[in-house]
Design an enzyme around this catalytic site. Sequence first.
Site, short mmCIF file in Angstrom:
data_model
loop_
_atom_site.label_atom_id
_atom_site.label_comp_id
_atom_site.label_asym_id
_atom_site.label_seq_id
_atom_site.Cartn_x
_atom_site.Cartn_y
_atom_site.Cartn_z
N LYS A 38 0.84 -1.20 0.00
CA LYS A 38 0.00 0.00 0.00
C LYS A 38 0.87 1.25 0.00
CE LYS A 38 -0.44 -0.33 4.99
NZ LYS A 38 -1.31 -0.20 6.15
N ARG A 136 -9.47 -0.49 14.92
CA ARG A 136 -9.52 0.31 13.70
C ARG A 136 -10.61 -0.24 12.78
NH1 ARG A 136 -4.10 1.12 10.08
NH2 ARG A 136 -4.38 -1.11 9.80
N TYR A 264 13.08 31.68 5.09
CA TYR A 264 11.89 32.30 5.67
C TYR A 264 12.04 32.51 7.16
CZ TYR A 264 9.47 31.37 1.28
OH TYR A 264 9.10 31.34 -0.03
N MET A 312 9.53 25.10 0.38
CA MET A 312 8.76 24.12 -0.40
C MET A 312 9.64 23.31 -1.36
SD MET A 312 5.42 24.71 -2.82
CE MET A 312 4.46 25.57 -1.61
#
Length: 410
Positions: A38, A136, A264, A312
């Site tokens: 998965k 779950r 930043y 980013m």
Amino acid sequence: MAMPVSTWVEVDLDRFVANLREVRRVGGPERDLLLVVKADAYGHGAVEIAEAAAAEGVAQLGVATLHEGIQLRRAGCTLPIVALSPLLPSEIDEAVTHGLDPSVADLEFARAWSAAATAARRPLRCHVEVDTGMGRTGVLEREAEAFLEQLVALPGVRLASVYTHFPDADAPDLGFAEDQVRRFRALIERLAARGVRPPRVHAANSAGAVNLGDAGFDWLRVGLLAYGHRPPRCDRQLTLAPVMAFKSRLVQVRELPPGASISYARTVIAGRALRTGVVAVGYGHGYSWLLSNRGHMLVRGRRVPILGRVTMDLTMVDLGEVPDARVGDEVVLFGDQGEAVLPLEEVAAGSETLPYEVMCTIGKRVSRIFVRGGRPVKLTSLVGESEAWTRQAADHFRQRAEAVATARRS
Ligand SMILES: Cc1ncc(COP(=O)(O)O)c(C=O)c1O
């Protein structure tokens, strides 16, 4: 270094195969593997991993979603595939079309599956998860017998397996997991007494496989070990090698004057002249922002600290200790470089998360280079596969190996 790729993951398929064999050794000859592929095989590339697994005789694949299963079928995968997450009734038609087997946990879905079998005029497989403590998905333990009896009586429904899942088979105290095994085994015996005999029974994820001697049943249902990583607690001696390495390159090398601020929020102000490297990776590639001012990378076999905020697309590192670093140099985000190693586990800790999350959140803009015999055999990217780039990647690998050999000699 002509390869037109700035940031990539290397997936060493030989290591993957060796890990699979090691997992088989742990499980013993009577046990098959359900390989969990998965989340794009934990970020490694589900199609290529499934192909390698099929060639190694893995019995069964596990995906989470319908689309993951369809992706494998479209790529020609013929192994049985179970969807480990619940499918929605609206996904049944596509599941049948693509030969994907659901995990069934409620009778309404089971009846719809049976109706689909009738419509398709062939029996359809399904699996049943029993919740012995994961909390779950699945059928409650106390409802499991009645549920399974009704399920197997439905026309066209073929029960393929019954399974359960461990929430903490890697915990210091294995008491809960051991109790789950006892309760699950007792359930399987009660089912047999009622004439319900699932052809396969499975419980062990990676942690269960190495820490719970009694949890093997018919299949080991593993991901982590196959991808070369130990669970936090690992009581068995194992030889595993990480399959994935995450790499990028320096796209700029700069000399910043004292007083310059970096990235930043200006969290770094240079107190002296700084030589910085700009690495072509950021949180948009899946490289965690939490590594800002915290993480390290490898450049020319040396650990270099991250300077300022991860952005980013780009991240700055301090190249003060690597004066020979040049634009185009390979940067290891995790994995090895010559003799130096930066473990995935360290990056996961710096990212305040699990190795699983680091691997499976590496994004689509990151190319995958599949490696056999130390050489790239396939390169996939945001813009598709490229044989020319694969060849160029092979040149890059050759030059890199030569540089390591030269460094060793000197
Ligand atoms: C139901 C189920 N089984 C098995 C696994 C494989 O776990 P691991 O990668 O720890 O072996 C997972 C992964 O999360 C899972 O959800």
